[in-house]
Scaffold this motif. Structure first.
Motif, PDB file in Angstrom:
ATOM      1  N   GLU A  10       0.832  -1.207   0.000  1.00  0.00           N
ATOM      2  CA  GLU A  10       0.000   0.000   0.000  1.00  0.00           C
ATOM      3  C   GLU A  10       0.862   1.252   0.000  1.00  0.00           C
ATOM      4  O   GLU A  10       0.575   2.227  -0.714  1.00  0.00           O
ATOM      5  CB  GLU A  10      -0.930  -0.021   1.213  1.00  0.00           C
ATOM      6  CG  GLU A  10      -2.018  -1.090   1.131  1.00  0.00           C
ATOM      7  CD  GLU A  10      -2.851  -1.174   2.392  1.00  0.00           C
ATOM      8  OE1 GLU A  10      -2.478  -0.518   3.391  1.00  0.00           O
ATOM      9  OE2 GLU A  10      -3.868  -1.906   2.389  1.00  0.00           O
ATOM     10  N   TYR A  11       1.924   1.237   0.815  1.00  0.00           N
ATOM     11  CA  TYR A  11       2.807   2.409   0.889  1.00  0.00           C
ATOM     12  C   TYR A  11       3.541   2.623  -0.433  1.00  0.00           C
ATOM     13  O   TYR A  11       3.605   3.750  -0.950  1.00  0.00           O
ATOM     14  CB  TYR A  11       3.801   2.224   2.030  1.00  0.00           C
ATOM     15  CG  TYR A  11       4.772   3.373   2.202  1.00  0.00           C
ATOM     16  CD1 TYR A  11       4.336   4.620   2.648  1.00  0.00           C
ATOM     17  CD2 TYR A  11       6.120   3.210   1.914  1.00  0.00           C
ATOM     18  CE1 TYR A  11       5.217   5.670   2.811  1.00  0.00           C
ATOM     19  CE2 TYR A  11       7.011   4.262   2.072  1.00  0.00           C
ATOM     20  CZ  TYR A  11       6.551   5.483   2.521  1.00  0.00           C
ATOM     21  OH  TYR A  11       7.431   6.531   2.672  1.00  0.00           O
ATOM     22  N   GLU A  53      10.544   6.048   3.766  1.00  0.00           N
ATOM     23  CA  GLU A  53      10.617   4.829   4.572  1.00  0.00           C
ATOM     24  C   GLU A  53      11.339   3.763   3.758  1.00  0.00           C
ATOM     25  O   GLU A  53      11.049   3.572   2.581  1.00  0.00           O
ATOM     26  CB  GLU A  53       9.212   4.334   4.941  1.00  0.00           C
ATOM     27  CG  GLU A  53       8.424   5.273   5.840  1.00  0.00           C
ATOM     28  CD  GLU A  53       8.943   5.303   7.253  1.00  0.00           C
ATOM     29  OE1 GLU A  53       9.643   4.339   7.646  1.00  0.00           O
ATOM     30  OE2 GLU A  53       8.666   6.282   7.963  1.00  0.00           O
ATOM     31  N   THR A  54      12.292   3.074   4.393  1.00  0.00           N
ATOM     32  CA  THR A  54      12.975   1.987   3.698  1.00  0.00           C
ATOM     33  C   THR A  54      11.979   0.891   3.360  1.00  0.00           C
ATOM     34  O   THR A  54      11.189   0.462   4.203  1.00  0.00           O
ATOM     35  CB  THR A  54      14.107   1.415   4.564  1.00  0.00           C
ATOM     36  OG1 THR A  54      15.085   2.429   4.784  1.00  0.00           O
ATOM     37  CG2 THR A  54      14.766   0.224   3.884  1.00  0.00           C
ATOM     38  N   LEU A  66       3.336   5.791  -3.142  1.00  0.00           N
ATOM     39  CA  LEU A  66       4.496   6.535  -3.639  1.00  0.00           C
ATOM     40  C   LEU A  66       4.476   6.612  -5.166  1.00  0.00           C
ATOM     41  O   LEU A  66       4.722   7.677  -5.747  1.00  0.00           O
ATOM     42  CB  LEU A  66       5.793   5.873  -3.168  1.00  0.00           C
ATOM     43  CG  LEU A  66       6.159   6.002  -1.684  1.00  0.00           C
ATOM     44  CD1 LEU A  66       7.464   5.262  -1.410  1.00  0.00           C
ATOM     45  CD2 LEU A  66       6.292   7.461  -1.277  1.00  0.00           C
ATOM     46  N   LEU A  67       4.183   5.489  -5.815  1.00  0.00           N
ATOM     47  CA  LEU A  67       4.146   5.486  -7.279  1.00  0.00           C
ATOM     48  C   LEU A  67       3.048   6.400  -7.806  1.00  0.00           C
ATOM     49  O   LEU A  67       3.248   7.138  -8.777  1.00  0.00           O
ATOM     50  CB  LEU A  67       3.929   4.065  -7.788  1.00  0.00           C
ATOM     51  CG  LEU A  67       5.098   3.082  -7.674  1.00  0.00           C
ATOM     52  CD1 LEU A  67       4.687   1.721  -8.210  1.00  0.00           C
ATOM     53  CD2 LEU A  67       6.331   3.592  -8.403  1.00  0.00           C
ATOM     54  N   ALA A  68       1.883   6.359  -7.154  1.00  0.00           N
ATOM     55  CA  ALA A  68       0.760   7.173  -7.626  1.00  0.00           C
ATOM     56  C   ALA A  68       1.052   8.663  -7.488  1.00  0.00           C
ATOM     57  O   ALA A  68       0.609   9.474  -8.320  1.00  0.00           O
ATOM     58  CB  ALA A  68      -0.499   6.811  -6.844  1.00  0.00           C
ATOM     59  N   ARG A  69       1.809   9.033  -6.460  1.00  0.00           N
ATOM     60  CA  ARG A  69       2.095  10.446  -6.221  1.00  0.00           C
ATOM     61  C   ARG A  69       3.104  11.031  -7.209  1.00  0.00           C
ATOM     62  O   ARG A  69       3.238  12.254  -7.299  1.00  0.00           O
ATOM     63  CB  ARG A  69       2.614  10.631  -4.797  1.00  0.00           C
ATOM     64  CG  ARG A  69       1.543  10.460  -3.722  1.00  0.00           C
ATOM     65  CD  ARG A  69       2.130  10.578  -2.338  1.00  0.00           C
ATOM     66  NE  ARG A  69       1.104  10.484  -1.300  1.00  0.00           N
ATOM     67  CZ  ARG A  69       1.363  10.428   0.004  1.00  0.00           C
ATOM     68  NH1 ARG A  69       2.628  10.444   0.431  1.00  0.00           N
ATOM     69  NH2 ARG A  69       0.366  10.342   0.866  1.00  0.00           N
ATOM     70  N   LEU A  70       3.798  10.181  -7.940  1.00  0.00           N
ATOM     71  CA  LEU A  70       4.790  10.689  -8.888  1.00  0.00           C
ATOM     72  C   LEU A  70       4.136  11.416 -10.056  1.00  0.00           C
ATOM     73  O   LEU A  70       4.744  12.301 -10.659  1.00  0.00           O
ATOM     74  CB  LEU A  70       5.652   9.530  -9.399  1.00  0.00           C
ATOM     75  CG  LEU A  70       6.558   8.860  -8.352  1.00  0.00           C
ATOM     76  CD1 LEU A  70       7.251   7.648  -8.960  1.00  0.00           C
ATOM     77  CD2 LEU A  70       7.572   9.844  -7.790  1.00  0.00           C
TER      78      LEU A  70
END
Length: 297
Positions: free
Chosen positions: A131-132, A185-186, A136-140
């Protein structure tokens, strides 16, 4: 006679009902739930023992049960959003029913609770990672130059890499680990594949989806990261090799770099004796990685 028939039918119907149990896996979450007066447990060990007895009883009766991870904080938020009283048993039941469709779950197949709990926690971590990483991908968003969706294109490239990695690997079972460290976040993801007697590769689709998404984050953000695979075939030494994420592609690690990574203590930096029957080697050629599908600039 009619009354007996009705009782028999109810027992039969009861076996047709699938159930879900929301499990408090650790002491901290258990203590958080004890603030509710309607929660009638006061010892976590005894609580786990009762849950396991219930699971065994349902299984013996032919009932299917799914075990879900019950998070007290998420439960409190759920009750606030739904306008429910959290100190009512029916509210916990409704939340657990919601978990059955949206949360991390594990089917109970008779395994000891000591084995089920770690698997359930791993499933929760896997789902949270996916989900995280997906967020992240969607926010690019879209590329300013060509308008292509960066995250979607990176996922296509990551999927291509995974297929090539599995296609070029020697026969046997594979264990892949990918880590991306340059994000807020790693991220770390693990993928296991098994090969049957006919040479067909079998993997968990949800696990593969999460793994591919984490690789895609590394490619899309060009963050520091790497991917390592261990292949195991009966009668031959295990082979370990990998790649670092470099720009929009994967750069092979040398055998020495793989050896150093596996034979160095992460915390102290001290050398660790290499495993026996293990070859640390250069990965197979994946072909022209810069001609893979996806976004390029």
């Amino acid at each position: 006679m009619a009354h007996t028939d009705h009782q028999t039918m109810r027992r039969v119907l009861r076996r047709e009902i699938a159930g879900t149990i929301g499990l408090l896996t650790d002491e901290h979450d258990f203590r958080a739930m004890r603030r509710y007066r309607s929660f009638n447990f006061d010892d976590h060990t005894a609580y786990l023992r009762q849950v396991e007895d219930l699971l065994k009883t349902r299984a013996a009766q032919g009932s299917h049960t799914t075990v879900a991870l019950f998070d007290p904080q998420e439960y409190a938020e759920y009750c606030t959003d739904a306008g429910l009283d959290p100190d009512v048993q029916s509210s916990r039941t409704r939340f657990t029913a919601e978990l059955a469709t949206t949360g991390p779950t594990i089917p109970y197949d008779g395994q000891p609770l000591a084995d089920l709990v770690p698997a359930l926690v791993d499933e929760a971590v896997r789902q949270a990672t996916w989900e995280y990483a997906s967020t992240l991908l969607a926010r690019l968003g879209a590329c300013a130059s060509c308008g292509e969706d960066i995250g979607r294109a990176a996922f296509v490239r990551a999927s291509h890499f995974l297929v090539r990695i599995l296609d070029t690997a020697q026969r046997g079972d594979r264990h892949l680990v990918c880590s991306v460290t340059g994000t807020p976040e790693t991220l770390m993801s693990v993928l296991h594949t098994q090969e049957d007697a006919d040479g067909a590769t079998h993997l968990d689709e949800a696990e593969a989806l999460e793994f591919t998404t984490v690789v895609a984050v590394g490619l899309a953000t060009q963050s520091p990261g790497g991917l390592v695979m261990r292949t195991s075939t009966p009668g031959t030494p295990d082979r370990i090799y990998g790649w670092r994420i470099r720009g929009e592609g994967l750069e092979p690690l040398t055998a020495g770099e793989v050896f150093d990574a596996y034979c160095t203590d992460i915390d102290s930096g001290d050398l660790i004796s290499p495993e026996s029957d293990v070859d640390y080697c250069v990965p197979p050629d994946l072909g022209d990685t810069w001609q893979t599908p996806g976004h390029h600039h």
